[in-house]
Design a protein around this motif. Structure first.
Motif, PDB file in Angstrom:
ATOM      1  N   GLY A  66      -0.785 -10.773   6.078  1.00  0.00           N
ATOM      2  CA  GLY A  66      -2.010 -10.981   6.831  1.00  0.00           C
ATOM      3  C   GLY A  66      -3.213 -10.385   6.128  1.00  0.00           C
ATOM      4  N   ASP A  67      -4.372 -10.971   6.344  1.00  0.00           N
ATOM      5  CA  ASP A  67      -5.579 -10.461   5.685  1.00  0.00           C
ATOM      6  C   ASP A  67      -6.204  -9.285   6.452  1.00  0.00           C
ATOM      7  N   GLN A  68      -5.550  -8.867   7.557  1.00  0.00           N
ATOM      8  CA  GLN A  68      -5.992  -7.674   8.279  1.00  0.00           C
ATOM      9  C   GLN A  68      -4.838  -6.686   8.424  1.00  0.00           C
ATOM     10  N   ASP A  69      -3.995  -6.631   7.391  1.00  0.00           N
ATOM     11  CA  ASP A  69      -2.854  -5.723   7.418  1.00  0.00           C
ATOM     12  C   ASP A  69      -3.318  -4.277   7.577  1.00  0.00           C
ATOM     13  N   ASP A  70      -2.549  -3.511   8.352  1.00  0.00           N
ATOM     14  CA  ASP A  70      -2.935  -2.143   8.672  1.00  0.00           C
ATOM     15  C   ASP A  70      -2.704  -1.160   7.529  1.00  0.00           C
ATOM     16  N   PHE A  71      -1.877  -1.525   6.542  1.00  0.00           N
ATOM     17  CA  PHE A  71      -1.488  -0.578   5.495  1.00  0.00           C
ATOM     18  C   PHE A  71      -1.886  -1.012   4.083  1.00  0.00           C
ATOM     19  N   THR A  72      -2.228  -2.289   3.920  1.00  0.00           N
ATOM     20  CA  THR A  72      -2.599  -2.795   2.599  1.00  0.00           C
ATOM     21  C   THR A  72      -3.849  -3.648   2.726  1.00  0.00           C
ATOM     22  N   GLY A  87       0.803  -1.224   0.000  1.00  0.00           N
ATOM     23  CA  GLY A  87       0.000   0.000   0.000  1.00  0.00           C
ATOM     24  C   GLY A  87       0.834   1.271   0.000  1.00  0.00           C
ATOM     25  N   PRO A  88       1.749   1.429   0.958  1.00  0.00           N
ATOM     26  CA  PRO A  88       2.547   2.664   1.026  1.00  0.00           C
ATOM     27  C   PRO A  88       3.863   2.591   0.254  1.00  0.00           C
ATOM     28  N   ARG A  89       4.017   1.619  -0.627  1.00  0.00           N
ATOM     29  CA  ARG A  89       5.311   1.414  -1.283  1.00  0.00           C
ATOM     30  C   ARG A  89       5.793   2.650  -2.027  1.00  0.00           C
ATOM     31  N   VAL A  97      -6.686  -6.436   1.927  1.00  0.00           N
ATOM     32  CA  VAL A  97      -6.496  -7.822   1.503  1.00  0.00           C
ATOM     33  C   VAL A  97      -6.813  -8.005   0.017  1.00  0.00           C
ATOM     34  N   THR A  98      -7.757  -7.216  -0.519  1.00  0.00           N
ATOM     35  CA  THR A  98      -8.066  -7.320  -1.952  1.00  0.00           C
ATOM     36  C   THR A  98      -6.847  -6.938  -2.795  1.00  0.00           C
ATOM     37  N   ASP A  99      -6.179  -5.855  -2.395  1.00  0.00           N
ATOM     38  CA  ASP A  99      -4.970  -5.442  -3.112  1.00  0.00           C
ATOM     39  C   ASP A  99      -3.865  -6.479  -2.967  1.00  0.00           C
ATOM     40  N   TYR A 100      -3.706  -7.004  -1.758  1.00  0.00           N
ATOM     41  CA  TYR A 100      -2.685  -8.028  -1.533  1.00  0.00           C
ATOM     42  C   TYR A 100      -2.949  -9.258  -2.401  1.00  0.00           C
ATOM     43  N   ASP A 101      -4.201  -9.700  -2.415  1.00  0.00           N
ATOM     44  CA  ASP A 101      -4.531 -10.909  -3.178  1.00  0.00           C
ATOM     45  C   ASP A 101      -4.280 -10.713  -4.668  1.00  0.00           C
ATOM     46  N   ALA A 102      -4.644  -9.542  -5.189  1.00  0.00           N
ATOM     47  CA  ALA A 102      -4.417  -9.264  -6.608  1.00  0.00           C
ATOM     48  C   ALA A 102      -2.924  -9.231  -6.911  1.00  0.00           C
TER      49      ALA A 102
END
Length: 242
Positions: A181-187, A148-150, A189-194
């Protein structure tokens, strides 16, 4: 050569930089192996208080030692007693990491397996580390990659990080573990999965490296004890480690 445990000592690199580091030695029955293993652990973003004594890095130390790894944790430039100034892009830190690994390979004789483990911002720098020449096997662990914050964490060099990670996945001897984690504070889960789906697509095909992705249910960016997240993460690491 008998390598001894040390804590918070400065390592002098060829660049003139001095990095504060701690080295943990595996149990003697494992340390005497003719094919030694080295794990280098990178901490979260220093600008937000990241240090080598981060609780998450402390927690991964035990399973690494139990699998026979020498565990090297260090403060990146400008942190603690490490000299220099932190960069905005992470590119200078990537060169520091390469220099540090070469120092470790020259200090610990007979290393055949190298694992570079980066947590949060440390996983960005980890993703820039190249696969070492044979006969050394190189593995990468990207833990809570800050997708997310990359952009602002790398002074908007996101494309460089994306391209370099793709190059790593295309390398025939790469071995990469991604855990989030699927409850990440900065990213989300939909973005992570994609993102993970895209990585898996990049890793498909003949002549490419190995990629393993794990999404941990209930885990936040900080791997607290809620939802048994930390234990699950450590189990994943332990089972995957070469």
């Amino acid at each position: 050569m008998n390598v001894q445990h040390f804590t918070h000592e400065q390592i002098h690199l060829p660049s003139g930089l001095k990095l504060e580091a701690s080295l943990s030695v595996p149990p003697e029955r494992l340390a005497v192996s003719s094919e030694k293993k080295l794990a280098v652990c990178l901490h979260p973003w220093s600008w937000l208080g990241g240090r080598m004594d981060d609780p998450v890095l402390q927690s991964v130390k035990k399973p690494l030692l139990e699998r026979g790894y020498y565990v090297l944790r260090y403060n990146s430039r400008g942190v603690g007693k490490s000299s220099g100034w932190s960069s905005l892009t992470g590119l200078t830190e990537a060169q520091d990491l390469q220099d540090l690994v070469q120092w470790a390979l020259g200090t610990i004789e007979g290393v055949k397996h190298v694992v570079i483990l980066g947590y949060s911002h440390g996983s960005l720098v980890t993703s820039l580390f190249p696969v070492l020449s044979e006969p050394i096997h190189t593995s990468h662990i990207l833990l809570s990659y800050p997708l997310g914050p990359r952009s602002w964490l790398t002074a908007f060099r996101g494309k460089h990080y994306t391209d370099t990670l793709k190059t790593l996945l295309h390398h025939p001897r790469s071995n990469v573990l991604v855990v989030y984690g699927d409850q990440d504070d900065f990213t989300g889960v939909t973005d992570y999965d994609a993102w993970a789906d895209g990585l898996e697509e990049e890793s498909q095909g003949e002549g490419k490296g190995d990629l393993h992705v794990e999404r941990i249910h209930g885990a936040t960016h900080f791997w607290g004890d809620q939802n048994d997240a930390k234990r699950k993460m450590l189990e994943v690491l332990t089972e995957w480690l070469p």
